[in-house]
Design a protein around this motif. Structure first.
Motif, short mmCIF file in Angstrom:
data_model
loop_
_atom_site.label_atom_id
_atom_site.label_comp_id
_atom_site.label_asym_id
_atom_site.label_seq_id
_atom_site.Cartn_x
_atom_site.Cartn_y
_atom_site.Cartn_z
N GLN A 226 4.14 2.97 11.79
CA GLN A 226 3.72 3.85 12.86
C GLN A 226 3.75 5.29 12.39
OE1 GLN A 226 6.79 2.92 15.76
NE2 GLN A 226 7.95 4.76 15.25
N LEU A 227 3.06 6.17 13.13
CA LEU A 227 3.11 7.58 12.79
C LEU A 227 4.53 8.08 12.93
CD1 LEU A 227 -0.12 8.84 14.60
CD2 LEU A 227 0.19 8.39 12.17
N PRO A 228 5.00 8.87 11.99
CA PRO A 228 6.40 9.29 12.02
C PRO A 228 6.72 10.20 13.20
CG PRO A 228 5.21 10.47 10.31
CD PRO A 228 4.28 9.42 10.83
N ARG A 229 7.87 9.93 13.81
CA ARG A 229 8.30 10.76 14.94
C ARG A 229 8.87 12.08 14.44
NH1 ARG A 229 11.90 5.95 17.04
NH2 ARG A 229 11.92 5.75 14.76
N GLN A 230 9.49 12.06 13.27
CA GLN A 230 9.90 13.28 12.58
C GLN A 230 9.24 13.24 11.22
OE1 GLN A 230 13.88 14.94 13.03
NE2 GLN A 230 14.50 13.10 14.14
N ALA A 231 8.67 14.36 10.80
CA ALA A 231 7.87 14.30 9.58
C ALA A 231 7.83 15.64 8.87
CB ALA A 231 6.44 13.86 9.90
N THR A 232 7.61 15.57 7.58
CA THR A 232 7.35 16.76 6.76
C THR A 232 5.90 17.17 6.95
OG1 THR A 232 8.91 15.85 5.15
CG2 THR A 232 7.50 17.67 4.42
N VAL A 233 5.67 18.46 7.02
CA VAL A 233 4.30 18.99 7.13
C VAL A 233 4.02 19.83 5.89
CG1 VAL A 233 2.62 20.27 8.49
CG2 VAL A 233 4.50 19.07 9.63
N ARG B 230 0.82 -1.21 0.00
CA ARG B 230 0.00 0.00 0.00
C ARG B 230 0.85 1.26 0.00
NH1 ARG B 230 -4.13 -1.84 4.84
NH2 ARG B 230 -5.50 -3.18 3.59
N SER B 231 0.28 2.31 -0.58
CA SER B 231 0.94 3.61 -0.62
C SER B 231 0.71 4.36 0.69
CB SER B 231 0.37 4.44 -1.78
OG SER B 231 -1.01 4.69 -1.56
N LEU B 232 1.17 5.58 0.73
CA LEU B 232 1.00 6.44 1.90
C LEU B 232 -0.47 6.72 2.19
CD1 LEU B 232 3.72 9.13 1.14
CD2 LEU B 232 3.81 7.46 2.99
N SER B 233 -0.76 6.88 3.47
CA SER B 233 -1.99 7.52 3.91
C SER B 233 -1.59 8.86 4.51
CB SER B 233 -2.72 6.63 4.94
OG SER B 233 -3.99 7.19 5.25
N ALA B 234 -2.45 9.45 5.33
CA ALA B 234 -2.14 10.77 5.88
C ALA B 234 -2.98 11.06 7.10
CB ALA B 234 -2.37 11.86 4.82
N ALA C 298 1.37 9.26 6.68
CA ALA C 298 1.10 8.23 7.68
C ALA C 298 1.00 6.87 7.00
CB ALA C 298 -0.20 8.54 8.43
N PRO C 299 1.15 5.79 7.76
CA PRO C 299 1.01 4.46 7.16
C PRO C 299 -0.44 4.11 6.88
CG PRO C 299 1.40 4.27 9.52
CD PRO C 299 1.54 5.73 9.18
#
Length: 526
Positions: free
Chosen positions: A348-355, A307-311, A381-382
């Motif tokens: 898991q939800l990223p601990r560091q992430a682009t917004v 699967r691709s990215l979710s958000a 998000a996954p």
């Protein structure tokens, strides 16, 4: 000749494009959509009392929409009001590390020179030139092709195209190619983000996705009324040519007779017969049997690992202070690799992430008036939104979502943007909600992730394995994104017309009661 009838399941841009083109050719079209309005992922919701786009925010590859509309006797300017953006996006690594990418590549090169030095500016020029060559090589043999095969693509590329891809290193990841082009890790981050446009990690996406740089240089537009206005325009055009739309209508089964799709059954039990069915949804729903056992074999299944990215998205009507936003804004964190390791490896939800922040009411500068404005903030998000709540594997507890929200909006404040969602001014959408909206996906927003150089040949084409069942949308060729899904609709309409023409010729010698004979149920749906 008996009137031909097609049922389109789903009113996303792929289904809308097909419905418009089929109706324009005299086919009777019935569009069934489980939501209350057209658009699919280009949906509109209310946040803080204001309507706003809740999905795609970028209008690119205008030539695809012009090609579709020309076949319906109109053009983009006749049905939409668009404004070209001079600033494609503004990028932040901190309050004093800000860089714009422009539609004019010369201005972008100058901006990169000021930001990262003259050597990086020269590297950008070489990168853009390579992106142009890759796009030129692949537009015809891949994007416009009905469904490319490895052998066919190699043949159609010709010697020049093959040389371009060989020089690029088509088996390399996008990240490796970017590291070859840029020495500044911030620029590697900036252009690596193009992989996420296809729901992928830049460490696993093929190098050919660098062609997205050329797509953006060819133009990015803002649409008055948002991207949902594109869906509404296509709906109205299709309706004006005779297509019928039924909303809040869920299809439960593709009806099959004599090995062919011949209609659908809705959740209310209504049977609607047709000469063909076009499915405009994620193919995973077919493979999981959500439209009946007979349709399972129409496509190969997509495994959860593919699967691709979710958000996570925060839709807000809120005040902003500090950072000077444009329409499209990207705020980077320091450890880019950990973002994708968390999402694709650890789930898991990223601990560091682009917004990503879309300021809906801005063009290239400040909004026209002070006060609250319409905003969308998005964090990758996954796609595990189908995990059962309350289990140890559930990464989407209220606590973890709250922690992600707190850390990401703190990141915006570190970059100078003072922005805070509240229950009164915002709406939060999680992968679990995306899974509810788009069943069988886990919340994946781009179908199968664009990982590995072979992924392009794994997507189904317009004609499924089940005769009479055709496919459109971001999970089929040529891939995810609004223009690609629209192109899939065009290709599905072409394939479907060939099918209708062939069955019409066959039906001249068929016995009475064949597939193309309309039933009383069919007559009542026109």
């Amino acid at each position: 000749m008996a009137e031909r009838h097609v049922v389109v399941v789903g009113a996303g841009i792929g289904g809308l494009s097909s419905a418009l083109l089929l109706a324009a050719q005299g086919v009777r079209v019935t569009v069934l959509e489980r939501a209350g309005a057209p658009g699919g992922k280009m949906r509109q919701v209310s946040a803080g009392g204001q309507p706003m786009d809740a999905g795609p925010t970028v209008f690119t590859m205008r030539w695809i929409f012009e090609a579709i509309l020309a076949r319906a006797g109109t053009c983009v300017d006749d049905v939409l009001r668009t404004v070209p953006l001079n600033v494609l996006a503004r990028h932040w690594w901190g309050p004093d590390q800000v860089m714009d990418l422009h539609a004019d590549s010369t201005r972008s090169q100058e901006a990169i020179g000021r930001f990262a030095g003259a050597a990086e500016a020269q590297r950008f020029a070489r990168f853009i030139e390579e992106a142009r060559r890759v796009y030129a090589a692949l537009e015809g043999p891949y994007i416009r092709a009905t469904r490319p095969t490895l052998l066919g693509l190699s043949r159609d590329l010709g010697l020049g195209g093959l040389a371009t891809l060989a020089q690029l290193g088509p088996f390399m990841s996008m990240w490796r190619v970017l590291a070859r082009h840029f020495h500044d890790p911030r620029l590697q981050q900036l252009f690596g983000r193009y992989a996420t446009y296809c729901g992928a990690s830049p460490w696993q996406a093929p190098a050919t996705l660098m062609l997205i740089a050329q797509v953006e240089m060819d133009g990015v537009w803002a649409v008055e009324g948002g991207m949902h206005a594109v869906a509404r325009a296509f709906e109205q055009l299709a309706a004006s040519r005779g297509a019928k739309f039924q909303y809040s209508c869920e299809v439960r089964q593709v009806l099959v007779r004599n090995g062919r799709a011949m209609g659908v059954q809705t959740s209310t039990g209504e049977r609607i017969e047709a000469d063909a069915v076009l499915f405009n949804g994620d193919c995973a729903a077919l493979a999981e049997g959500l439209l009946g056992d007979a349709a399972r074999r129409a496509v190969a299944p997509t495994q959860p690992a593919e699967r691709s990215l979710s958000a996570l998205t925060w839709l807000m009507h809120a005040d902003t202070r500090g950072a000077d936003l444009v329409r499209h804004n990207v705020f980077f964190d320091a450890d880019y690799a950990s973002e994708f390791a968390d999402i694709f490896k650890r789930k898991q939800l990223p601990r560091q992430a682009t917004v990503y922040v879309c300021a809906h009411d801005r063009l290239d500068g400040a909004p026209s008036q002070r006060g609250p404005e319409r905003l969308m903030a998005l964090v990758n998000a996954p796609a595990v939104g189908d995990t059962q709540p309350g289990t140890d594997a559930d990464p989407f507890s209220d606590t973890e979502i709250a922690q992600c929200e707190a850390s990401r909006f703190a990141q915006l404040r570190r970059c100078g943007l003072d922005l805070s969602p509240t229950p009164a001014n915002s709406t939060l959408v999680t992968p679990r909600e995306f899974h509810r909206l788009f069943p069988a996906t886990g919340g994946a927003l781009y179908g199968r992730a664009s990982h590995g150089w072979m992924v392009s040949f794994k997507r189904p084409g317009a004609a499924s394995r089940l005769p009479g069942l055709f496919l459109a949308g971001g999970s089929v060729h040529p891939g995810p994104g609004v223009p690609m899904a629209a192109m899939s609709g065009l290709q599905a309409a072409e394939a479907l017309m060939e099918h209708l023409d062939s069955t019409s010729r066959w039906s001249r010698v068929a016995t009475s009661g064949g597939m193309s004979t309309p039933s009383a149920t069919t007559a009542n749906t026109g």
